[in-house]
Design a protein around this motif. Structure first.
Motif, PDB file in Angstrom:
ATOM      1  N   ALA A  13      -6.231  -1.394  -6.832  1.00 33.31           N
ATOM      2  CA  ALA A  13      -7.597  -1.243  -6.731  1.00 33.31           C
ATOM      3  C   ALA A  13      -7.706  -1.420  -5.374  1.00 33.31           C
ATOM      4  O   ALA A  13      -9.922  -0.129  -5.631  1.00 33.31           O
ATOM      5  CB  ALA A  13      -8.497  -1.948  -7.992  1.00 33.31           C
ATOM      6  N   TRP A  14      -7.977  -1.890  -5.105  1.00 36.66           N
ATOM      7  CA  TRP A  14      -9.352  -2.391  -4.027  1.00 36.66           C
ATOM      8  C   TRP A  14      -8.800  -0.855  -3.045  1.00 36.66           C
ATOM      9  O   TRP A  14      -9.712  -0.733  -2.149  1.00 36.66           O
ATOM     10  CB  TRP A  14      -8.858  -3.849  -3.047  1.00 36.66           C
ATOM     11  N   ALA A  15      -7.654  -1.285  -1.905  1.00 39.56           N
ATOM     12  CA  ALA A  15      -7.313   0.188  -1.904  1.00 39.56           C
ATOM     13  C   ALA A  15      -7.315   0.934  -2.215  1.00 39.56           C
ATOM     14  O   ALA A  15      -8.014   2.239  -1.676  1.00 39.56           O
ATOM     15  CB  ALA A  15      -5.549   0.111  -1.006  1.00 39.56           C
ATOM     16  N   ASN A  16      -7.742   1.509  -3.243  1.00 46.94           N
ATOM     17  CA  ASN A  16      -8.318   3.266  -3.988  1.00 46.94           C
ATOM     18  C   ASN A  16      -9.372   2.753  -3.484  1.00 46.94           C
ATOM     19  O   ASN A  16     -10.134   3.886  -3.030  1.00 46.94           O
ATOM     20  CB  ASN A  16      -7.890   3.360  -5.553  1.00 46.94           C
ATOM     21  N   ALA A  17     -10.430   2.030  -3.572  1.00 45.64           N
ATOM     22  CA  ALA A  17     -11.579   1.771  -3.904  1.00 45.64           C
ATOM     23  C   ALA A  17     -12.435   1.922  -2.014  1.00 45.64           C
ATOM     24  O   ALA A  17     -13.195   2.804  -1.976  1.00 45.64           O
ATOM     25  CB  ALA A  17     -12.418   0.664  -4.129  1.00 45.64           C
ATOM     26  N   GLN A 152      -9.110  -0.563   7.165  1.00 45.56           N
ATOM     27  CA  GLN A 152      -7.762  -0.945   7.372  1.00 45.56           C
ATOM     28  C   GLN A 152      -7.228  -1.174   5.490  1.00 45.56           C
ATOM     29  O   GLN A 152      -8.133  -1.107   5.231  1.00 45.56           O
ATOM     30  CB  GLN A 152      -8.335  -2.051   7.609  1.00 45.56           C
ATOM     31  N   LEU A 153      -6.303  -1.272   5.170  1.00 52.65           N
ATOM     32  CA  LEU A 153      -5.705  -1.203   4.203  1.00 52.65           C
ATOM     33  C   LEU A 153      -5.092  -2.284   3.700  1.00 52.65           C
ATOM     34  O   LEU A 153      -4.411  -2.592   2.367  1.00 52.65           O
ATOM     35  CB  LEU A 153      -5.115   0.170   3.306  1.00 52.65           C
ATOM     36  N   ASP A 154      -4.281  -3.416   4.272  1.00 53.55           N
ATOM     37  CA  ASP A 154      -3.408  -3.808   4.641  1.00 53.55           C
ATOM     38  C   ASP A 154      -3.984  -5.427   4.683  1.00 53.55           C
ATOM     39  O   ASP A 154      -3.625  -6.450   4.803  1.00 53.55           O
ATOM     40  CB  ASP A 154      -2.753  -4.446   5.023  1.00 53.55           C
ATOM     41  N   GLU A 155      -5.060  -6.104   4.116  1.00 54.13           N
ATOM     42  CA  GLU A 155      -6.168  -7.066   4.511  1.00 54.13           C
ATOM     43  C   GLU A 155      -6.506  -7.357   3.471  1.00 54.13           C
ATOM     44  O   GLU A 155      -7.420  -8.115   2.589  1.00 54.13           O
ATOM     45  CB  GLU A 155      -7.264  -6.670   5.567  1.00 54.13           C
TER      46      GLU A 155
END
Length: 171
Positions: A13-17, A152-155
């Motif tokens: 959800a966070w990565a999509n947002a 960044q999508l890995d944090e």
């Protein structure tokens, strides 16, 4: 106790947002411009991510829609699609919050066009998360090609350098 599946759903959800937030910087219509990737544009990629979510969440919830979820037109508005994706992400989080070990080992039928295949809930979730990471990576490249610095999508998972925006997805 939170499970890894709950955390992955929250991360999803966070990565999509985060990805949609970055895409807001695009000029009007740029999301439909040709960009490198499996799908010809960012809009097509994001619609695919959403559509596959619909398919697998329906299977996990035993909703019975099957491949009928694919009989929809792409959403032409990133704003509207972002809202739909967020609602889908919330459904997935809610599903993962109810999981037990027994539920993870249950099977669900998946209509594959040429027949029905029964998969475990655990396998379906793992596949869905991997699928989303795969296509978000392509969207990442498409954003870059369209002149937007990809986020960044890995944090998310580690305390070390966790993105401040990830806090909203941690219970």
């Amino acid at each position: 106790m939170l499970t890894a599946f709950e955390r992955m759903a929250q991360n999803n959800a966070w990565a999509n947002a985060t990805l949609y937030h970055a895409a807001q910087a695009l000029p009007e219509g740029a999301d439909r411009a040709e960009a490198p990737g499996f799908f010809p544009s960012l809009a097509h990629t994001l619609n695919h991510i959403y559509e596959v979510d619909l398919y697998y969440i329906d299977a996990l919830e035993q909703g019975g829609l099957g491949r009928a979820v694919y009989q929809r037109d792409d959403d032409p508005s990133l704003t509207s699609l972002a809202r739909r994706q967020a609602a889908s992400d919330a459904r997935l989080i809610a599903f993962c919050e109810t999981l037990t070990q027994d539920a993870l080992n249950e099977t669900r039928p998946t209509d594959r066009g040429e027949g029905v295949v029964h998969e475990t809930v655990q396998a379906l979730l793992l596949h869905l998360f991997q699928h989303q990471v795969h296509h978000r990576g392509q969207a990442h490249v498409q954003l870059h090609a369209l002149g937007i610095a990809p986020p960044q999508l890995d944090e998310f998972h580690l305390s070390f350098e966790r993105a401040p925006s990830a806090q909203a997805y941690w219970p």
